[in-house]
Write an enzyme that holds these catalytic residues in place. Structure first.
Site, PDB file in Angstrom:
ATOM      1  N   ASP A   3       8.832   2.542  -0.767  1.00  0.00           N
ATOM      2  CA  ASP A   3       7.604   2.687   0.110  1.00  0.00           C
ATOM      3  C   ASP A   3       7.987   2.989   1.666  1.00  0.00           C
ATOM      4  O   ASP A   3       8.811   2.489   2.147  1.00  0.00           O
ATOM      5  CB  ASP A   3       6.738   1.429   0.053  1.00  0.00           C
ATOM      6  CG  ASP A   3       5.377   1.644  -0.417  1.00  0.00           C
ATOM      7  OD1 ASP A   3       4.817   2.675   0.081  1.00  0.00           O
ATOM      8  OD2 ASP A   3       4.812   0.688  -1.097  1.00  0.00           O
ATOM      9  N   ASP A  62       2.873   5.788   1.792  1.00  0.00           N
ATOM     10  CA  ASP A  62       1.448   5.021   1.819  1.00  0.00           C
ATOM     11  C   ASP A  62       0.631   5.891   2.880  1.00  0.00           C
ATOM     12  O   ASP A  62       1.165   6.401   3.882  1.00  0.00           O
ATOM     13  CB  ASP A  62       1.931   3.737   2.553  1.00  0.00           C
ATOM     14  CG  ASP A  62       0.635   2.763   2.388  1.00  0.00           C
ATOM     15  OD1 ASP A  62       0.282   2.628   1.393  1.00  0.00           O
ATOM     16  OD2 ASP A  62       0.147   2.520   3.510  1.00  0.00           O
ATOM     17  N   GLU A 114      -8.514   8.935  -0.658  1.00  0.00           N
ATOM     18  CA  GLU A 114      -9.543   9.700  -0.298  1.00  0.00           C
ATOM     19  C   GLU A 114     -10.572   9.657  -1.468  1.00  0.00           C
ATOM     20  O   GLU A 114     -10.213   9.351  -2.804  1.00  0.00           O
ATOM     21  CB  GLU A 114      -9.206  11.097  -0.414  1.00  0.00           C
ATOM     22  CG  GLU A 114     -10.249  12.249   0.003  1.00  0.00           C
ATOM     23  CD  GLU A 114     -11.129  11.813   1.405  1.00  0.00           C
ATOM     24  OE1 GLU A 114     -12.129  11.209   1.116  1.00  0.00           O
ATOM     25  OE2 GLU A 114     -10.518  11.821   2.348  1.00  0.00           O
ATOM     26  N   HIS A 167      -0.870  -2.281  -7.146  1.00  0.00           N
ATOM     27  CA  HIS A 167      -1.178  -3.433  -6.392  1.00  0.00           C
ATOM     28  C   HIS A 167      -2.649  -3.630  -5.593  1.00  0.00           C
ATOM     29  O   HIS A 167      -2.649  -4.354  -4.775  1.00  0.00           O
ATOM     30  CB  HIS A 167      -0.078  -3.532  -5.326  1.00  0.00           C
ATOM     31  CG  HIS A 167       0.103  -2.495  -4.142  1.00  0.00           C
ATOM     32  ND1 HIS A 167       0.200  -1.198  -4.596  1.00  0.00           N
ATOM     33  CD2 HIS A 167       0.136  -2.468  -3.115  1.00  0.00           C
ATOM     34  CE1 HIS A 167       0.265  -0.464  -3.657  1.00  0.00           C
ATOM     35  NE2 HIS A 167      -0.093  -1.227  -2.413  1.00  0.00           N
ATOM     36  N   ASP A 168      -3.475  -2.566  -5.481  1.00  0.00           N
ATOM     37  CA  ASP A 168      -4.449  -2.607  -4.589  1.00  0.00           C
ATOM     38  C   ASP A 168      -5.696  -2.533  -5.415  1.00  0.00           C
ATOM     39  O   ASP A 168      -6.945  -2.557  -4.733  1.00  0.00           O
ATOM     40  CB  ASP A 168      -4.384  -1.099  -3.891  1.00  0.00           C
ATOM     41  CG  ASP A 168      -3.910  -1.109  -2.826  1.00  0.00           C
ATOM     42  OD1 ASP A 168      -3.516  -2.246  -2.151  1.00  0.00           O
ATOM     43  OD2 ASP A 168      -3.335   0.001  -2.428  1.00  0.00           O
TER      44      ASP A 168
END
Length: 533
Positions: free
Chosen positions: A97, A199, A267, A326-327
């Site tokens: 990342d 990210d 987005e 993970h979101d």
């Protein structure tokens, strides 16, 4: 090997939750290294590590204070080198990342920048004067709630933060900032990483004029829990200057053999495909992904529109698709209404791994892992505190990997940073090592996919009645016919060019020109080039 990433399957490791090696309840690099054989046994091509850099952990590592060192929670640079060497021994690429749109407010550059308006780093972050009435310079809203602007008494100015106030945004209009970010990437490329997951790649630049955003067109009358969703973020992200910097990044990676970048395009659906296509144009990102498949929609029309829409807009571009990360809430839980947990897990695996593009699997997905129900006193995630109970944050998908049926699932000998609860404990690796499990299915599908047109063949979708989804993938390895029943009721659809089922399937049977699919049934089968539904 220069385009190893095209059609690759990448396994996302969330380091805090993968394996703890020292009993402090937090996963670490030595723990990941010890578990790499499990990842390799799946048959994936690469791992993506969420951030392990030095950080005060206000946003679990996505607030970086030193981009070129490892946080002691996770280990050392030497531990990282050991992990990377072991991964390469096992045939796994390593992607890390990079969170360069913003830093921690404890980053030395920000500490200097906020000191006054004349220091060498004064313009490295986005600073702006207040309006005459003291209000922030624009109406921009933070993803984590409230204004994107935070007042700083020392400079008598506001600074921009698209996330937490402790995550100030870099000013990419400053060429020195761009050069610094490229130097950070070079540091890790020289260390041997195979690429980067970028990210918030569409947040790098902001509108230099700080113009107000307008409202986002919405059908609902009731405001959402997070007002960020009510704004059209035309000026606070996705700015026209962004692609030129992506080209500078690509030029850097092209100095090295076989490296790749995948960008996270944060987005909404109205612009996501356009931004993905723009950012993966020749000379920019190798791949991009959006949140289009990370939400509640589970319809044939939706999946077809995302694939066809991307390749129509970007015939030379390349996407990456994921169902969980993970979101977001884990997809077996998001789509629970469409079948049992194992049915949804199996159908989702078959569908995702058949889609044209590269694929990202999130740790535990290969177990059919479900979302953990988090109580308020167990929260660690900032937006969970902010928007409880309408939004409970991201902790539920970040709970530790479950390796066996012992206390804490074999993740730690201490107290885990997030709880391991009974529903998740039941879906552990050791219990799924036998035939017929979700884990066995993932291994079988990944092995089959590698030697078929599903890796990089082109797609032809068929006009079948929902809830069926059917398409054919054609490539150098031949053709594969794929069909899926996205419902909990049996269906039948007419097919042609299929003499038998030559490939993995579940709840599927062929009788002449009729293909029957049980609830959540699916089929992959090698076929003639003209096979259709």
């Amino acid at each position: 090997m220069s385009e190893w990433w095209r059609g690759a399957v990448v396994y996302q490791v969330y380091p805090r939750s993968f394996q703890d090696s020292n009993g402090d309840g937090i996963g670490d690099l030595p723990g990941i290294t010890a578990r790499l054989p499990h990842i390799a046994s799946l048959g994936v091509d690469a791992i993506w590590l969420s951030p392990v850099f030095k950080s005060p952990m206000a946003d679990m590592g996505y607030d970086v204070s030193d981009y070129c060192d490892i946080d002691p929670l996770f280990g050392t640079l030497e531990d990282f080198d050991t992990l990377m060497a072991r991964a390469h021994e096992l045939g796994l690429k390593v992607i890390i990342d990079q969170v360069i749109s913003h830093s921690s407010d404890q980053h030395p550059a920000f500490v200097e920048s906020r000191r006054d308006r004349t220091n060498p780093k004064a313009d490295w972050y986005v600073w702006a004067d207040p309006k005459p009435d003291g209000a922030p310079p624009s109406n921009w809203i933070s993803v984590f709630g409230g204004s994107t602007w935070e007042w700083d008494a020392r400079r008598r100015q506001y600074y921009l933060h698209n996330f937490l106030a402790s995550q100030p945004d870099f000013n990419f209009h400053n060429p020195q900032v761009q050069d610094e970010m490229l130097a950070i990437l070079r540091f890790w490329l020289d260390r041997g990483v195979d690429g980067f997951r970028l990210d918030t790649v569409n947040y790098y630049f902001h509108d230099a004029q700080l113009r107000d955003n307008g409202p986002e067109p919405r059908e609902e009358n009731q405001p959402p829990a997070n007002p960020y969703e009510m704004q059209d973020h035309e000026y606070s992200k996705c700015r026209p200057e962004n692609p030129a910097f992506l080209e500078r990044m690509r030029a850097l990676l092209d100095e090295y053999d076989g490296r790749s970048m995948v960008g996270e395009v944060g987005e909404g659906p109205r612009r996501a495909l356009r931004i993905m296509s723009e950012y993966t144009a020749p000379g920019r990102l190798h791949m991009a992904y959006s949140f289009d498949m990370l939400g509640p929609k589970f319809t044939p029309e939706h999946f077809r529109s995302r694939i066809e829409g991307f390749f129509k807009a970007a015939p030379e571009g390349w996407p990456m698709w994921a169902f969980s990360n993970h979101d977001v809430t884990r997809h077996v839980t998001r789509w629970a209404e469409y079948g049992t947990q194992d049915q949804v897990a199996g159908l989702s695996a078959a569908l995702l791994l058949a889609l044209e593009g590269s694929i990202c699997l999130y740790q535990g997905e290969e177990l059919g892992q479900t979302e953990t129900e988090i109580e308020y006193h167990e929260l660690t995630d900032p937006p969970g505190f902010k928007f409880w109970p309408d939004y409970k944050g991201r902790d539920g998908c970040r709970t530790p990997m479950v390796w066996d049926g012992s206390d804490h699932g074999g993740f730690t000998t201490g107290t885990p940073w997030l709880p391991v609860k009974a529903p998740q404990l039941a879906r552990n690796v050791a219990a799924q090592e036998g035939a017929g499990s979700v884990l066995a299915l993932y291994r079988a599908l990944l092995a089959w996919r590698k030697t078929s047109a599903l890796r990089d063949g082109r797609s032809t979708f068929f006009d079948v009645e929902p809830p069926a989804l059917a398409f054919r993938r054609d490539g150098a390895e031949g053709s594969v016919f794929c069909a899926f029943n996205l419902s909990d009721q049996p269906i039948a659809l007419p097919v042609s060019g299929l003499a038998a089922l030559h490939g993995p399937h579940s709840g599927a049977s062929l009788s002449g020109t009729s293909l029957t699919l049980a609830p959540c049934g699916w089929v992959w089968t090698r076929c003639e080039a003209g096979a259709a539904a």
